[in-house]
Design a protein around this motif. Structure first.
Motif, PDB file in Angstrom:
ATOM      1  N   GLU A 104       8.402 -13.229  -2.003  1.00 25.03           N
ATOM      2  CA  GLU A 104       8.546 -13.257  -0.553  1.00 25.03           C
ATOM      3  C   GLU A 104       8.741 -11.830  -0.055  1.00 25.03           C
ATOM      4  OE1 GLU A 104      11.673 -15.028   2.542  1.00 25.03           O
ATOM      5  OE2 GLU A 104      10.801 -16.456   1.126  1.00 25.03           O
ATOM      6  N   LEU A 105       8.158 -11.525   1.079  1.00 25.61           N
ATOM      7  CA  LEU A 105       8.225 -10.184   1.649  1.00 25.61           C
ATOM      8  C   LEU A 105       9.423 -10.052   2.582  1.00 25.61           C
ATOM      9  CD1 LEU A 105       4.491  -9.762   2.610  1.00 25.61           C
ATOM     10  CD2 LEU A 105       5.652  -8.762   0.662  1.00 25.61           C
ATOM     11  N   SER A 106      10.063  -8.898   2.535  1.00 31.19           N
ATOM     12  CA  SER A 106      11.130  -8.627   3.491  1.00 31.19           C
ATOM     13  C   SER A 106      10.511  -8.071   4.761  1.00 31.19           C
ATOM     14  CB  SER A 106      12.123  -7.620   2.909  1.00 31.19           C
ATOM     15  OG  SER A 106      11.524  -6.341   2.810  1.00 31.19           O
ATOM     16  N   LYS A 107      11.269  -8.062   5.842  1.00 30.11           N
ATOM     17  CA  LYS A 107      10.734  -7.581   7.119  1.00 30.11           C
ATOM     18  C   LYS A 107      10.342  -6.113   7.082  1.00 30.11           C
ATOM     19  CE  LYS A 107      12.778 -10.885  10.183  1.00 30.11           C
ATOM     20  NZ  LYS A 107      13.434 -11.125  11.436  1.00 30.11           N
ATOM     21  N   ASN A 108      10.958  -5.319   6.240  1.00 35.28           N
ATOM     22  CA  ASN A 108      10.681  -3.890   6.198  1.00 35.28           C
ATOM     23  C   ASN A 108       9.711  -3.489   5.096  1.00 35.28           C
ATOM     24  OD1 ASN A 108      12.415  -3.358   8.356  1.00 35.28           O
ATOM     25  ND2 ASN A 108      14.175  -3.333   6.999  1.00 35.28           N
ATOM     26  N   GLN A 109       9.210  -4.444   4.347  1.00 37.16           N
ATOM     27  CA  GLN A 109       8.317  -4.131   3.240  1.00 37.16           C
ATOM     28  C   GLN A 109       6.933  -3.742   3.769  1.00 37.16           C
ATOM     29  OE1 GLN A 109       8.169  -7.200   0.343  1.00 37.16           O
ATOM     30  NE2 GLN A 109       6.796  -6.114  -0.988  1.00 37.16           N
ATOM     31  N   TYR A 143      -6.485  -8.055  13.196  1.00 37.42           N
ATOM     32  CA  TYR A 143      -5.571  -8.979  12.536  1.00 37.42           C
ATOM     33  C   TYR A 143      -6.150  -9.497  11.232  1.00 37.42           C
ATOM     34  CZ  TYR A 143      -8.011 -13.355  13.530  1.00 37.42           C
ATOM     35  OH  TYR A 143      -8.918 -14.384  13.552  1.00 37.42           O
ATOM     36  N   TRP A 144      -5.243  -9.952  10.354  1.00 40.06           N
ATOM     37  CA  TRP A 144      -5.597 -10.588   9.091  1.00 40.06           C
ATOM     38  C   TRP A 144      -4.441 -11.491   8.708  1.00 40.06           C
ATOM     39  CZ3 TRP A 144      -4.066  -5.635   9.760  1.00 40.06           C
ATOM     40  CH2 TRP A 144      -2.974  -5.184   9.018  1.00 40.06           C
ATOM     41  N   THR A 145      -4.694 -12.415   7.789  1.00 37.26           N
ATOM     42  CA  THR A 145      -3.655 -13.351   7.364  1.00 37.26           C
ATOM     43  C   THR A 145      -3.452 -13.269   5.855  1.00 37.26           C
ATOM     44  OG1 THR A 145      -5.218 -15.169   7.067  1.00 37.26           O
ATOM     45  CG2 THR A 145      -4.153 -14.988   9.220  1.00 37.26           C
ATOM     46  N   LEU A 146      -2.229 -13.552   5.436  1.00 35.24           N
ATOM     47  CA  LEU A 146      -1.877 -13.618   4.020  1.00 35.24           C
ATOM     48  C   LEU A 146      -0.896 -14.770   3.803  1.00 35.24           C
ATOM     49  CD1 LEU A 146      -1.115  -9.896   3.079  1.00 35.24           C
ATOM     50  CD2 LEU A 146      -3.068 -11.239   2.343  1.00 35.24           C
ATOM     51  N   GLN A 147      -0.974 -15.371   2.650  1.00 32.70           N
ATOM     52  CA  GLN A 147       0.006 -16.399   2.274  1.00 32.70           C
ATOM     53  C   GLN A 147       1.177 -15.672   1.626  1.00 32.70           C
ATOM     54  OE1 GLN A 147      -0.631 -19.715   2.908  1.00 32.70           O
ATOM     55  NE2 GLN A 147       1.517 -20.025   2.461  1.00 32.70           N
ATOM     56  N   THR A 148       2.265 -15.468   2.365  1.00 34.65           N
ATOM     57  CA  THR A 148       3.400 -14.675   1.870  1.00 34.65           C
ATOM     58  C   THR A 148       4.581 -15.540   1.448  1.00 34.65           C
ATOM     59  OG1 THR A 148       4.241 -14.383   4.114  1.00 34.65           O
ATOM     60  CG2 THR A 148       2.796 -12.656   3.249  1.00 34.65           C
ATOM     61  N   ARG A 149       4.531 -16.834   1.781  1.00 35.90           N
ATOM     62  CA  ARG A 149       5.627 -17.747   1.432  1.00 35.90           C
ATOM     63  C   ARG A 149       5.062 -18.889   0.598  1.00 35.90           C
ATOM     64  NH1 ARG A 149       7.795 -18.703   7.311  1.00 35.90           N
ATOM     65  NH2 ARG A 149       5.636 -18.373   7.792  1.00 35.90           N
ATOM     66  N   ALA A 150       5.763 -19.964   0.505  1.00 38.48           N
ATOM     67  CA  ALA A 150       5.321 -21.116  -0.287  1.00 38.48           C
ATOM     68  C   ALA A 150       3.981 -21.647   0.237  1.00 38.48           C
ATOM     69  CB  ALA A 150       6.371 -22.211  -0.235  1.00 38.48           C
ATOM     70  N   GLU A 200       0.462 -19.508   6.926  1.00 38.84           N
ATOM     71  CA  GLU A 200       0.185 -18.119   6.566  1.00 38.84           C
ATOM     72  C   GLU A 200       0.878 -17.187   7.547  1.00 38.84           C
ATOM     73  OE1 GLU A 200      -4.115 -18.171   6.860  1.00 38.84           O
ATOM     74  OE2 GLU A 200      -4.239 -18.052   4.684  1.00 38.84           O
ATOM     75  N   THR A 201       1.087 -15.952   7.129  1.00 43.08           N
ATOM     76  CA  THR A 201       1.642 -14.919   7.995  1.00 43.08           C
ATOM     77  C   THR A 201       0.487 -14.119   8.577  1.00 43.08           C
ATOM     78  OG1 THR A 201       3.621 -14.767   6.626  1.00 43.08           O
ATOM     79  CG2 THR A 201       3.182 -12.919   8.104  1.00 43.08           C
ATOM     80  N   ARG A 202       0.500 -13.928   9.884  1.00 50.21           N
ATOM     81  CA  ARG A 202      -0.549 -13.119  10.527  1.00 50.21           C
ATOM     82  C   ARG A 202      -0.033 -11.694  10.688  1.00 50.21           C
ATOM     83  NH1 ARG A 202      -3.291 -15.443  15.618  1.00 50.21           N
ATOM     84  NH2 ARG A 202      -1.263 -14.984  16.483  1.00 50.21           N
ATOM     85  N   PHE A 203      -0.869 -10.748  10.313  1.00 48.61           N
ATOM     86  CA  PHE A 203      -0.555  -9.336  10.436  1.00 48.61           C
ATOM     87  C   PHE A 203      -1.463  -8.726  11.496  1.00 48.61           C
ATOM     88  CE2 PHE A 203       0.777 -10.535   6.248  1.00 48.61           C
ATOM     89  CZ  PHE A 203       1.973  -9.871   6.080  1.00 48.61           C
ATOM     90  N   ASP A 256      -2.372   2.438  15.484  1.00 46.51           N
ATOM     91  CA  ASP A 256      -2.248   1.993  14.094  1.00 46.51           C
ATOM     92  C   ASP A 256      -0.892   1.380  13.737  1.00 46.51           C
ATOM     93  OD1 ASP A 256      -4.887   2.650  13.484  1.00 46.51           O
ATOM     94  OD2 ASP A 256      -4.341   4.680  12.865  1.00 46.51           O
ATOM     95  N   HIS A 257      -0.048   1.096  14.723  1.00 42.93           N
ATOM     96  CA  HIS A 257       1.225   0.417  14.470  1.00 42.93           C
ATOM     97  C   HIS A 257       0.940  -0.964  13.896  1.00 42.93           C
ATOM     98  CE1 HIS A 257       5.301  -1.031  15.010  1.00 42.93           C
ATOM     99  NE2 HIS A 257       4.875  -2.004  15.788  1.00 42.93           N
ATOM    100  N   ARG A 258       1.710  -1.384  12.879  1.00 43.49           N
ATOM    101  CA  ARG A 258       1.533  -2.693  12.247  1.00 43.49           C
ATOM    102  C   ARG A 258       2.751  -3.577  12.462  1.00 43.49           C
ATOM    103  NH1 ARG A 258      -1.202  -1.428   6.334  1.00 43.49           N
ATOM    104  NH2 ARG A 258      -3.127  -0.577   7.193  1.00 43.49           N
ATOM    105  N   TRP A 259       2.498  -4.892  12.640  1.00 40.56           N
ATOM    106  CA  TRP A 259       3.562  -5.873  12.752  1.00 40.56           C
ATOM    107  C   TRP A 259       3.035  -7.214  12.263  1.00 40.56           C
ATOM    108  CZ3 TRP A 259       0.626  -4.068  16.684  1.00 40.56           C
ATOM    109  CH2 TRP A 259       0.003  -4.989  17.530  1.00 40.56           C
ATOM    110  N   ARG A 260       3.925  -8.200  12.163  1.00 41.12           N
ATOM    111  CA  ARG A 260       3.539  -9.517  11.661  1.00 41.12           C
ATOM    112  C   ARG A 260       4.072 -10.607  12.551  1.00 41.12           C
ATOM    113  NH1 ARG A 260       6.167  -9.201   5.981  1.00 41.12           N
ATOM    114  NH2 ARG A 260       6.188  -7.023   6.443  1.00 41.12           N
ATOM    115  N   SER A 261       3.459 -11.778  12.406  1.00 42.42           N
ATOM    116  CA  SER A 261       3.854 -12.957  13.163  1.00 42.42           C
ATOM    117  C   SER A 261       3.969 -14.120  12.195  1.00 42.42           C
ATOM    118  CB  SER A 261       2.805 -13.272  14.241  1.00 42.42           C
ATOM    119  OG  SER A 261       3.085 -14.498  14.865  1.00 42.42           O
ATOM    120  N   TYR A 262       5.102 -14.814  12.212  1.00 41.11           N
ATOM    121  CA  TYR A 262       5.327 -15.977  11.359  1.00 41.11           C
ATOM    122  C   TYR A 262       5.122 -17.239  12.207  1.00 41.11           C
ATOM    123  CZ  TYR A 262       7.760 -12.525   8.497  1.00 41.11           C
ATOM    124  OH  TYR A 262       8.089 -11.432   7.762  1.00 41.11           O
ATOM    125  N   ASP A 263       3.900 -17.685  12.338  1.00 43.69           N
ATOM    126  CA  ASP A 263       3.635 -18.868  13.164  1.00 43.69           C
ATOM    127  C   ASP A 263       4.036 -20.130  12.498  1.00 43.69           C
ATOM    128  OD1 ASP A 263       2.708 -17.342  15.228  1.00 43.69           O
ATOM    129  OD2 ASP A 263       0.613 -17.552  14.670  1.00 43.69           O
TER     130      ASP A 263
END
Length: 64
Positions: A1-6, A35-42, A47-50, A57-64
């Motif tokens: 699992e990814l941390s918020k600052n990883q 944007y792109w998506t990755l399966q970061t949890r179970a 999926e988590t959207r990045f 070039d600032h990056r962030w994520r969304s946990y829908d």
């Protein structure tokens, strides 16, 4: 699992080839982002959207 600052590293992808969406950057206010998506949890969780701002070039994520 990814941390918020990883950091997330994109491999074998050119950022310019990723789809763009109307998602506002919290850093510069630009209204267009890649944007792109990755399966970061179970596997049974969404999926988590990045996002990456097209302008700064600032990056962030969304946990829908």
């Amino acid at each position: 699992e990814l941390s918020k600052n990883q950091e997330i590293e994109l491999r074998d992808k050119k950022i310019e080839n990723l789809p763009k969406v109307k998602e506002e950057c919290s850093k510069c206010g630009n209204k267009s982002s890649y944007y792109w998506t990755l399966q970061t949890r179970a596997a049974d969780e969404a999926e988590t959207r990045f996002f990456q701002c097209v302008k700064c070039d600032h990056r962030w994520r969304s946990y829908d």
